[in-house]
Design an enzyme around this catalytic site. Structure first.
Site, mmCIF file in Angstrom:
data_model
loop_
_atom_site.group_PDB
_atom_site.id
_atom_site.type_symbol
_atom_site.label_atom_id
_atom_site.label_comp_id
_atom_site.label_asym_id
_atom_site.label_seq_id
_atom_site.Cartn_x
_atom_site.Cartn_y
_atom_site.Cartn_z
ATOM 1 N N LEU A 38 0.910 -1.287 0.123
ATOM 2 C CA LEU A 38 -0.171 0.139 -0.013
ATOM 3 C C LEU A 38 0.760 1.346 0.027
ATOM 4 O O LEU A 38 1.810 1.556 0.756
ATOM 5 C CB LEU A 38 -0.770 0.021 1.466
ATOM 6 N N HIS A 42 -3.672 4.231 -2.099
ATOM 7 C CA HIS A 42 -4.487 3.522 -1.383
ATOM 8 C C HIS A 42 -4.957 4.086 -0.138
ATOM 9 O O HIS A 42 -6.156 4.098 0.201
ATOM 10 C CB HIS A 42 -3.797 2.204 -0.989
ATOM 11 N N LYS A 154 -7.255 5.971 -10.795
ATOM 12 C CA LYS A 154 -5.720 5.419 -11.328
ATOM 13 C C LYS A 154 -6.364 4.452 -12.261
ATOM 14 O O LYS A 154 -5.807 4.357 -13.347
ATOM 15 C CB LYS A 154 -5.099 5.091 -10.244
ATOM 16 N N ASP A 155 -7.219 3.334 -11.983
ATOM 17 C CA ASP A 155 -7.752 2.208 -12.660
ATOM 18 C C ASP A 155 -9.096 2.648 -13.257
ATOM 19 O O ASP A 155 -10.072 1.912 -12.793
ATOM 20 C CB ASP A 155 -7.677 1.255 -11.831
ATOM 21 N N GLN A 158 -11.462 0.026 -14.607
ATOM 22 C CA GLN A 158 -11.655 -1.003 -13.566
ATOM 23 C C GLN A 158 -12.772 -0.362 -12.719
ATOM 24 O O GLN A 158 -13.883 -0.657 -12.568
ATOM 25 C CB GLN A 158 -10.721 -1.082 -12.523
ATOM 26 N N LYS A 189 1.051 7.394 -8.283
ATOM 27 C CA LYS A 189 1.643 6.209 -7.546
ATOM 28 C C LYS A 189 1.096 4.858 -7.906
ATOM 29 O O LYS A 189 0.017 4.721 -8.161
ATOM 30 C CB LYS A 189 1.080 6.724 -5.963
ATOM 31 N N ARG A 192 3.638 -0.914 -8.674
ATOM 32 C CA ARG A 192 4.635 -1.374 -9.454
ATOM 33 C C ARG A 192 5.609 -0.504 -9.969
ATOM 34 O O ARG A 192 6.614 -0.910 -10.705
ATOM 35 C CB ARG A 192 3.771 -1.730 -11.027
HETATM 36 P P1 AMP Z 1 -3.978 -2.227 -6.510
HETATM 37 O O1 AMP Z 1 -3.705 -2.390 -5.051
HETATM 38 O O2 AMP Z 1 -3.409 -1.513 -7.615
HETATM 39 O O3 AMP Z 1 -5.268 -3.214 -7.118
HETATM 40 O O4 AMP Z 1 -5.156 -0.770 -6.251
HETATM 41 C C1 AMP Z 1 -6.279 -0.853 -4.982
HETATM 42 C C2 AMP Z 1 -7.204 0.465 -5.210
HETATM 43 O O5 AMP Z 1 -6.259 1.480 -5.057
HETATM 44 C C3 AMP Z 1 -7.651 0.579 -6.716
HETATM 45 O O6 AMP Z 1 -9.011 1.097 -6.641
HETATM 46 C C4 AMP Z 1 -6.705 1.626 -7.363
HETATM 47 O O7 AMP Z 1 -7.432 2.316 -8.475
HETATM 48 C C5 AMP Z 1 -6.271 2.371 -6.177
HETATM 49 N N1 AMP Z 1 -5.108 3.355 -6.420
HETATM 50 C C6 AMP Z 1 -4.014 2.686 -6.834
HETATM 51 N N2 AMP Z 1 -3.154 3.645 -7.009
HETATM 52 C C7 AMP Z 1 -3.676 4.646 -6.709
HETATM 53 C C8 AMP Z 1 -3.390 6.069 -6.916
HETATM 54 N N3 AMP Z 1 -2.179 6.414 -7.169
HETATM 55 N N4 AMP Z 1 -4.470 7.279 -6.866
HETATM 56 C C9 AMP Z 1 -5.574 6.726 -6.352
HETATM 57 N N5 AMP Z 1 -5.822 5.547 -6.201
HETATM 58 C C10 AMP Z 1 -5.199 4.475 -6.610
#
Ligand code: AMP
Length: 295
Positions: A38, A42, A154-155, A158, A189, A192
């Site tokens: 995280l 997140h 960001k996604d 999704q 952010k 990856r």
């Molecule tokens: P992930 O752990 O990459 O699957 O992301 C979990 C959640 O956090 C998803 O809803 C992502 O869109 C969100 N998230 C990841 N990176 C960011 C970011 N830089 N800004 C806002 N939300 C994010």
């Protein structure tokens, strides 16, 4: 001061016990689905969820069904202790951290899929990705039964897919979209980003530079997709370490390519390889709001 000790659950039954106790007290529940490792992005979702719900569950699960056979499932970064601390500091009540075997029976054969929205953008390069995302999110919705779920823009694809799934399958849940959190220099952010070498980290700035350029053109009144996409691609193509997967403008709700911005929210999204690392970035523009942010 936030308490940095937090309850954790590994099994579905443990989560249900926590939620049952909260519901008995009449408390509301928010869910933030994540794959862990995280960061501030997140954390912004968790903070928003804590502000809007009595109790917040963060799921921390690298979901195997959303990774293709040649993708980074094994190497995806993990740090559960650090994740727990971040969740506690942000005010979450529970971290759900199952093993794949806690989530999927060996003979599991039921998946959630969509006939539209998932065959464009990231769905072209990652054909089984959204099926895995929808399946795991449906399972999390059934396990936690939250009032609200929180996803990052960001996604963006999704987010759009989850909104559609929640509507189509009548999940009694509000989907909340949250803005992209960036590093000081603009890079979105992402867990990856840890894959990037120093040189690649610098090169990766071409994504946010392209996003800011496109956003600026649209905000200044450009309504045709082609000039916006051309300007964005030019910025990325000038970076020798970058290789474009896609740069496209689509209708945000339907994820169908458009040539012209009319009166509906649009998503201008990209996926770009920096070396071997595939990064995504985007902007959403809603013509119905004064500053173009999503209504
Ligand atoms: P992930 O752990 O990459 O699957 O992301 C979990 C959640 O956090 C998803 O809803 C992502 O869109 C969100 N998230 C990841 N990176 C960011 C970011 N830089 N800004 C806002 N939300 C994010």
């Amino acid at each position: 001061m936030a308490d940095s000790v937090i309850a954790t659950a590994k099994t579905v039954d443990e989560v249900r016990e926590h939620v049952r106790a909260w519901r008995k007290e009449g408390l509301t529940v928010g869910l933030v689905p994540t794959m862990g490792f995280l960061h501030e992005g997140h954390k912004s979702l968790i903070t928003r969820a804590v502000a809007e719900n009595d109790r917040v569950v963060v799921s921390d699960f690298v979901n195997p069904t959303q990774f293709g056979p040649t993708e980074d499932l094994e190497s995806y970064p993990r740090d559960f202790d650090r994740d727990c601390k971040l969740c506690a500091d942000a005010g979450a009540a529970l971290v759900f951290h199952p093993e794949p075997s806690d989530m999927y029976a060996p003979d599991a054969c039921t998946f959630v899929d969509m006939t539209a929205l998932t065959h464009e953008l990231c769905g072209l390069t990652r054909p089984i990705h959204f099926r895995g995302v929808m399946t795991v999110c449906s399972k999390l919705f059934n396990i936690v039964q939250p009032d609200r779920v929180y996803y990052g823009q960001k996604d963006a694809q999704q987010l759009s897919v989850i909104r559609r799934m929640v509507r189509d399958l009548n999940f009694p849940i509000t989907v909340v979209g949250c803005p992209i959190i960036r590093e000081d220099d603009g890079l979105a952010k992402s867990s990856r980003n840890t894959y990037l070498s120093e040189e690649e980290r610098k090169a990766a700035l071409c994504l946010s530079r392209a996003v800011f350029k496109g956003q600026e053109m649209v905000k200044a009144g450009e309504r045709k997709a082609a000039p916006v996409l051309d300007a964005m691609k030019q910025i990325i193509e000038a970076e020798p370490l970058a290789k474009i997967d896609y740069v496209k403008m689509v209708d945000f709700e339907n994820i169908v390519q458009i040539e012209q911005i009319e009166d509906r929210p649009i998503l201008c999204a990209m996926a770009v390889y920096i070396g071997k690392t595939r990064l995504i970035d985007n902007f959403i523009f809603d013509p119905s709001t004064p500053d173009g942010t999503l209504a």
